[in-house]
Structure formats: C-alpha cells, structure tokens
Design a protein around this motif. Structure first.
Motif, mmCIF file in Angstrom:
data_model
loop_
_atom_site.group_PDB
_atom_site.id
_atom_site.type_symbol
_atom_site.label_atom_id
_atom_site.label_comp_id
_atom_site.label_asym_id
_atom_site.label_seq_id
_atom_site.Cartn_x
_atom_site.Cartn_y
_atom_site.Cartn_z
ATOM 1 N N ALA A 36 28.525 10.776 -6.322
ATOM 2 C CA ALA A 36 28.073 10.414 -7.668
ATOM 3 C C ALA A 36 27.764 8.929 -7.786
ATOM 4 C CB ALA A 36 29.118 10.825 -8.699
ATOM 5 N N THR A 37 28.500 8.084 -7.091
ATOM 6 C CA THR A 37 28.269 6.639 -7.153
ATOM 7 C C THR A 37 26.880 6.299 -6.631
ATOM 8 O OG1 THR A 37 30.627 6.210 -6.891
ATOM 9 C CG2 THR A 37 29.131 4.391 -6.407
ATOM 10 N N ALA A 38 26.530 6.838 -5.460
ATOM 11 C CA ALA A 38 25.206 6.574 -4.895
ATOM 12 C C ALA A 38 24.113 7.190 -5.757
ATOM 13 C CB ALA A 38 25.124 7.101 -3.465
ATOM 14 N N GLN A 39 24.338 8.384 -6.261
ATOM 15 C CA GLN A 39 23.339 9.013 -7.123
ATOM 16 C C GLN A 39 23.055 8.155 -8.345
ATOM 17 O OE1 GLN A 39 24.249 13.146 -8.004
ATOM 18 N NE2 GLN A 39 24.978 13.456 -5.912
ATOM 19 N N SER A 40 24.097 7.600 -8.944
ATOM 20 C CA SER A 40 23.928 6.736 -10.112
ATOM 21 C C SER A 40 23.125 5.488 -9.753
ATOM 22 C CB SER A 40 25.302 6.353 -10.659
ATOM 23 O OG SER A 40 25.172 5.459 -11.730
ATOM 24 N N LEU A 41 23.444 4.881 -8.618
ATOM 25 C CA LEU A 41 22.693 3.714 -8.135
ATOM 26 C C LEU A 41 21.218 4.057 -7.985
ATOM 27 C CD1 LEU A 41 22.235 0.938 -6.701
ATOM 28 C CD2 LEU A 41 22.956 2.093 -4.587
ATOM 29 N N TYR A 42 20.930 5.153 -7.309
ATOM 30 C CA TYR A 42 19.547 5.520 -7.042
ATOM 31 C C TYR A 42 18.795 5.828 -8.338
ATOM 32 C CZ TYR A 42 21.297 5.831 -2.258
ATOM 33 O OH TYR A 42 21.878 5.563 -1.040
ATOM 34 N N GLU A 43 19.449 6.504 -9.264
ATOM 35 C CA GLU A 43 18.801 6.798 -10.546
ATOM 36 C C GLU A 43 18.529 5.517 -11.334
ATOM 37 O OE1 GLU A 43 21.364 9.722 -12.331
ATOM 38 O OE2 GLU A 43 20.648 11.286 -10.976
ATOM 39 N N ARG A 44 19.475 4.567 -11.335
ATOM 40 C CA ARG A 44 19.284 3.287 -12.030
ATOM 41 C C ARG A 44 18.101 2.518 -11.473
ATOM 42 N NH1 ARG A 44 24.677 2.430 -11.012
ATOM 43 N NH2 ARG A 44 24.208 0.684 -9.635
ATOM 44 N N ARG A 72 14.301 9.673 -8.516
ATOM 45 C CA ARG A 72 14.541 10.906 -9.264
ATOM 46 C C ARG A 72 14.539 12.093 -8.313
ATOM 47 N NH1 ARG A 72 15.839 7.547 -12.159
ATOM 48 N NH2 ARG A 72 14.856 6.813 -14.057
ATOM 49 N N THR A 73 15.351 13.086 -8.641
ATOM 50 C CA THR A 73 15.268 14.337 -7.882
ATOM 51 C C THR A 73 13.976 15.031 -8.296
ATOM 52 O OG1 THR A 73 16.543 15.511 -9.558
ATOM 53 C CG2 THR A 73 17.765 14.633 -7.684
ATOM 54 N N ARG A 74 13.403 15.755 -7.378
ATOM 55 C CA ARG A 74 12.173 16.488 -7.668
ATOM 56 C C ARG A 74 12.535 17.935 -7.927
ATOM 57 N NH1 ARG A 74 7.921 15.779 -3.306
ATOM 58 N NH2 ARG A 74 6.577 16.557 -4.946
ATOM 59 N N ASP A 75 12.275 18.377 -9.142
ATOM 60 C CA ASP A 75 12.599 19.749 -9.513
ATOM 61 C C ASP A 75 11.959 20.732 -8.543
ATOM 62 O OD1 ASP A 75 14.078 18.981 -11.700
ATOM 63 O OD2 ASP A 75 12.409 19.167 -13.116
ATOM 64 N N GLY A 76 12.769 21.656 -8.083
ATOM 65 C CA GLY A 76 12.274 22.702 -7.206
ATOM 66 C C GLY A 76 12.172 22.311 -5.748
ATOM 67 N N GLY A 112 0.772 -1.234 0.000
ATOM 68 C CA GLY A 112 0.000 0.000 0.000
ATOM 69 C C GLY A 112 0.804 1.285 0.000
ATOM 70 N N MET A 113 2.113 1.209 0.017
ATOM 71 C CA MET A 113 2.925 2.425 0.016
ATOM 72 C C MET A 113 2.824 3.093 -1.357
ATOM 73 S SD MET A 113 6.853 2.950 1.257
ATOM 74 C CE MET A 113 6.428 2.637 2.976
ATOM 75 N N LYS A 114 2.721 4.420 -1.349
ATOM 76 C CA LYS A 114 2.522 5.187 -2.579
ATOM 77 C C LYS A 114 3.811 5.806 -3.117
ATOM 78 C CE LYS A 114 -1.888 4.498 -2.325
ATOM 79 N NZ LYS A 114 -2.507 3.516 -3.175
ATOM 80 N N ALA A 115 4.775 6.075 -2.262
ATOM 81 C CA ALA A 115 6.036 6.695 -2.693
ATOM 82 C C ALA A 115 7.105 6.361 -1.669
ATOM 83 C CB ALA A 115 5.889 8.211 -2.803
ATOM 84 N N ILE A 116 8.336 6.316 -2.139
ATOM 85 C CA ILE A 116 9.464 6.117 -1.235
ATOM 86 C C ILE A 116 10.534 7.138 -1.603
ATOM 87 C CG2 ILE A 116 10.519 4.294 -2.630
ATOM 88 C CD1 ILE A 116 11.247 2.984 0.167
ATOM 89 N N HIS A 117 11.126 7.712 -0.583
ATOM 90 C CA HIS A 117 12.097 8.791 -0.742
ATOM 91 C C HIS A 117 13.435 8.366 -0.133
ATOM 92 C CE1 HIS A 117 8.306 11.084 -1.098
ATOM 93 N NE2 HIS A 117 7.979 10.547 0.073
ATOM 94 N N LEU A 118 14.477 9.067 -0.515
ATOM 95 C CA LEU A 118 15.772 8.910 0.135
ATOM 96 C C LEU A 118 16.553 10.190 -0.080
ATOM 97 C CD1 LEU A 118 17.806 8.441 -2.457
ATOM 98 C CD2 LEU A 118 17.138 6.087 -2.184
#
Length: 149
Positions: free
Chosen positions: A125-133, A137-141, A112-118
């Motif tokens: 950059a290594t972790a960012q690449s992992l998370y994007e893969r 996604r980053t939320r604009d603004g 039932g979870m609708k969204a997950i954040h971190l």
C-alpha cells in the motif's frame, strides 16, 4: 528538483551494483553477482534499451532508478518501464522518491517518451500510494503478465 539524478556511466558500476544488491536482498530477489553485472553493465555502456540513474550525490548515491525502453503502437511511440527504484532505508520518507517520480517522466517526455509503466506488489500500500501521488494509475481491465524465457 532538489534530488540530483545522474545518468549512470560505466565507472559507476561498483556503486550501482552495491545499491542493486541491497535492493535485491531486501526484496528477496535471488540473483548471482555475475547475472547482476550482466544486467547492469550494458545499461552503463550506452545500450539503447534503457538507462540507470543514480539518486543523490554522485560520489555517494542514496538510491537508483532503472528505466527500460520499449515501443508501443497503442501509446504512439516510445514507452518505458520503471524496472527498479530503490532508496537506502535511512533516507526513505523524505520525499526523494516522489521528486524522482515527478521529474523523471517529465524529462523522458521531453525526450519523446509517450508513456511510462511500473509494477507494484498488490499488498504494498505504501508504494501504491507513492505511485498514485505521482500520476501513475492502474489500467482497468489490464494485468501485467510475465513469461520468463
């Protein structure tokens, strides 16, 4: 999924605490053993605000992920936050974190979870690449802000 995810229970506290202490030492997070135990024990005793999962073999886990639960009107229900994700250095680079971050959100969505954040350090950059893969996604603004109480 080839990487086992085990919901941590109260008798897993020593194993989980050792992994968390290793992560905190590596990350420069200064916290007493007592404070660490106070943060972990309720999660292992069924507190409804989050869950801890051990990664890998139950007897000798290679890491953990902790998810805290929240509620979001914007996302239409329960949301979650990956509070901590850690793998022992010796097993990094084998795709374990990728497997976890692909499988865990699916399981949480089925519950039932609708969204997950971190959050991720701007210079990691290594972790960012992992998370994007794995679909994050980053939320604009938007920028995560914190006030310690």
């Amino acid at each position: 999924m080839t990487t086992a995810l085990h919901l941590a229970k109260s008798d897993d506290l020593p194993k989980l605490s050792a992994l968390v202490a290793a992560f905190h030492a590596e990350s420069g997070i200064e916290i007493s053993d007592e404070a660490r135990t106070n943060g972990l024990a309720p999660l292992l005793n069924g507190i409804p605000h989050g869950a801890a999962y051990l990664l890998g073999p139950a007897r000798a886990p290679v890491g953990y992920v902790i998810v805290s639960f929240g509620w979001s009107v914007e996302f239409g229900g329960m949301d979650g936050f990956v509070d901590e994700l850690y793998l022992r250095p010796a097993v990094r680079g084998r795709g374990i974190a990728t497997e976890v971050l692909l499988a865990l959100p699916k399981a949480l969505a089925e519950a039932g979870m609708k969204a997950i954040h971190l959050e991720v350090a701007a210079d990691n950059a290594t972790a960012q690449s992992l998370y994007e893969r794995t679909g994050f996604r980053t939320r604009d603004g938007y920028r995560l802000m914190t006030r310690v109480l």
